[in-house]
Motif scaffolding. Structure first.
Motif, PDB file in Angstrom:
ATOM      1  N   GLU A  64      45.724  34.366  36.930  1.00  0.00           N
ATOM      2  CA  GLU A  64      44.495  33.583  37.054  1.00  0.00           C
ATOM      3  C   GLU A  64      43.319  34.455  37.510  1.00  0.00           C
ATOM      4  OE1 GLU A  64      42.560  29.843  39.514  1.00  0.00           O
ATOM      5  OE2 GLU A  64      44.579  30.533  39.998  1.00  0.00           O
ATOM      6  N   ASN A  65      43.540  35.332  38.492  1.00  0.00           N
ATOM      7  CA  ASN A  65      42.450  36.176  38.991  1.00  0.00           C
ATOM      8  C   ASN A  65      41.921  37.111  37.911  1.00  0.00           C
ATOM      9  OD1 ASN A  65      42.325  35.137  41.572  1.00  0.00           O
ATOM     10  ND2 ASN A  65      43.885  36.534  42.373  1.00  0.00           N
ATOM     11  N   LYS A  66      42.828  37.678  37.135  1.00  0.00           N
ATOM     12  CA  LYS A  66      42.405  38.587  36.071  1.00  0.00           C
ATOM     13  C   LYS A  66      41.606  37.843  35.011  1.00  0.00           C
ATOM     14  CE  LYS A  66      46.340  41.743  36.644  1.00  0.00           C
ATOM     15  NZ  LYS A  66      47.519  42.357  35.985  1.00  0.00           N
ATOM     16  N   ILE A  67      42.072  36.653  34.671  1.00  0.00           N
ATOM     17  CA  ILE A  67      41.370  35.855  33.662  1.00  0.00           C
ATOM     18  C   ILE A  67      39.992  35.441  34.182  1.00  0.00           C
ATOM     19  CG2 ILE A  67      41.414  33.657  32.424  1.00  0.00           C
ATOM     20  CD1 ILE A  67      44.506  34.000  32.340  1.00  0.00           C
ATOM     21  N   ARG A  68      39.937  35.054  35.449  1.00  0.00           N
ATOM     22  CA  ARG A  68      38.652  34.658  36.030  1.00  0.00           C
ATOM     23  C   ARG A  68      37.658  35.812  35.975  1.00  0.00           C
ATOM     24  NH1 ARG A  68      36.667  35.846  40.702  1.00  0.00           N
ATOM     25  NH2 ARG A  68      38.678  36.514  41.544  1.00  0.00           N
ATOM     26  N   MET A  69      38.119  37.006  36.360  1.00  0.00           N
ATOM     27  CA  MET A  69      37.217  38.157  36.353  1.00  0.00           C
ATOM     28  C   MET A  69      36.816  38.539  34.934  1.00  0.00           C
ATOM     29  SD  MET A  69      38.562  40.597  39.477  1.00  0.00           S
ATOM     30  CE  MET A  69      40.309  40.525  39.113  1.00  0.00           C
ATOM     31  N   ALA A  70      37.758  38.419  33.988  1.00  0.00           N
ATOM     32  CA  ALA A  70      37.434  38.733  32.597  1.00  0.00           C
ATOM     33  C   ALA A  70      36.362  37.795  32.070  1.00  0.00           C
ATOM     34  CB  ALA A  70      38.698  38.637  31.745  1.00  0.00           C
ATOM     35  N   LEU A  71      36.460  36.519  32.411  1.00  0.00           N
ATOM     36  CA  LEU A  71      35.458  35.547  31.961  1.00  0.00           C
ATOM     37  C   LEU A  71      34.092  35.849  32.573  1.00  0.00           C
ATOM     38  CD1 LEU A  71      37.574  32.268  32.213  1.00  0.00           C
ATOM     39  CD2 LEU A  71      36.768  33.354  30.113  1.00  0.00           C
TER      40      LEU A  71
END
Length: 451
Positions: A64-71
């Motif tokens: 989730e953290n990686k996806i949030r930062m990617a977005l």
């Protein structure tokens, strides 16, 4: 030290390296210092790196953290925005897909309509109705009638009544098919054939009735109306023969005009009396329709009278109190019931109550019972050899317990007088005979005047 600013090409090289190394701090630094964001290709690499490489079938929560930062780092071009939808579809194919990961992607507001619906359906399937509600508010997606029906029945079966309000917030209130489904579900649940079953009130069945009651109440409070269902729920509530269920039955009648066959209420009353749960009667009786109350009241008093057994004082006292409570709240229009009660009072030598029944409700003994009662009292006077005329007071009071216009009464009194005269002598014998003769003269005088 060389502090010359980097060229755009050099920054892009650094970003490529940061992406290759999955170095989010470096990506953030490049964005904050140079305003550079991830290209569609870089964005794709970062997103797919969030998925574990060794277990392609699963998505772990830490993604989730990686996806949030990617977005946060993405470039909002058409290609990148399409990638979000494609990636979410990929995530939804994985096993053990965490709801928080899907929610992070769903919140991006750049999903295609079909992916929006897939995410919404996913949240519904795993019971994350809070996330589904957020998508409904964000994208206007709603449960269709099939989903609504499935989720309501599922929630009822697993006894998660606290989820009901969330489910009911997810359909379109203007959807006619959903409205029909709600009525169908209410009727189906309400009419389950389990009346008088131990499952209704046995705690070992997982509080079946509590779950049933909460489910019905929630749908009704939501505005779902189906009179057949409401009536069926009231019938089931009565069949529990417990204060919890009977109080609910009263609420259903008051709020939703629920009705029940009077025969079933009579069965409930009989069971309450037979099981000596007299306190339940005041909960059952108000459930009768107004047209049936007089008949039901008389029937109930006669049923209670059957429990006025002189051999069991405790039961007699409880049944008597139930009768007095019923009379105080509803009176009685059944002369048969009232006369039965005074007869039982006399059989139990409860003269004070007999006098109360006579004075307040015009209860009377038949001539046979009157004859038996008077002779019984005379026998007590004879046995105790009382000499003080004050001991005749109960006997004088008892003369009121018979209708003076009864055509059989004069003959009954004459036979009593003759029988008392022939008894072995006792102190107040002549007083009794004189009293009964005066009573007979008064009756005959009254008959002459009336004629």
């Amino acid at each position: 030290m060389n502090t010359a600013p980097l060229t755009l090409d050099a920054v892009r090289v650094l970003m490529d390296e940061a992406v290759r190394r999955n170095n989010f701090p470096a990506m953030w630094q490049l964005k904050s210092r140079y305003g550079i964001t991830l290209s569609a290709a870089q964005f794709k690499d970062v997103l797919w790196q969030a998925l574990p490489q060794t277990f392609h079938a699963f998505v772990i929560p830490s993604a989730e953290n990686k996806i949030r930062m990617a977005l946060d780092l993405m470039t909002h071009d058409d290609a990148s925005e399409r990638l979000v939808s494609d990636f979410l579809q990929e995530v939804l194919k994985k096993k053990g897909c965490p709801g928080d990961v899907v929610n992070r992607l769903a919140e991006s507001k750049i999903l295609s309509e079909n992916v929006q619906k897939e995410a919404f359906d996913f949240f519904v399937s795993i019971g994350r109705f809070d996330y589904a509600q957020a998508m409904k508010e964000q994208y206007g997606i709603s449960l269709d009638s099939v989903q609504l029906k499935e989720q309501l029945f599922k929630t009822y079966e697993v006894k998660k009544h606290y989820q009901l309000q969330r489910i009911l917030s997810l359909y379109d209130k203007d959807n006619q098919s959903c409205q029909e489904i709600l009525r169908e579900v209410l009727k189906t649940v309400a009419m389950q054939p389990q009346d008088y079953s131990p499952k209704l009130f046995d705690r070992s069945y997982g509080n079946f009735f509590d779950n049933y009651m909460r489910f019905i109440n929630t749908l009704l409070s939501h505005g779902v109306r189906e009179q057949t269902a409401v009536d069926a729920a009231m019938t089931k509530a009565v069949s529990t023969l417990g204060s919890h269920g009977l109080e609910w039955a009263g609420q259903l009648k008051a709020k939703y005009q629920a009705a029940i066959d009077s025969g079933k209420l009579e069965v409930a009353m009989d069971r309450a009396v037979d099981e000596r749960q007299f306190f339940l009667l005041e909960l059952i009786f108000p459930l009768f329709a107004s047209d049936d109350t007089d008949t039901a009241n008389g029937r109930l008093l006669e049923k209670l009278a059957s429990k006025l057994d002189p051999r069991f004082y405790y039961i007699y006292r409880m049944a008597k109190n139930a009768c007095k409570q019923r009379l105080a709240s509803s009176g009685c229009t059944s002369q048969k019931a009232i006369d039965t009660l005074i007869k039982k009072a006399i059989e139990n030598k409860d003269t004070p109550w007999a006098s109360e029944l006579n004075s307040k409700f015009n209860a009377y003994l038949d001539t046979r019972m009157f004859n038996h009662h008077i002779l019984d009292q005379v026998g007590d006077l004879k046995r105790c050899k009382h000499t003080d005329p004050c001991f005749l007071d109960d006997l004088i009071t008892s003369l009121r317990f018979v209708k003076t216009d009864n055509p059989d009464l004069p003959g009954t009194i004459e036979r009593m007088v003759e029988r008392i005269r022939k008894m072995e002598k006792f102190p107040l014998q002549q007083n009794v005979v004189d009293m009964l003769r005066r009573f007979l003269e008064d009756i005959q005088t009254s008959l002459l005047v009336n004629n």
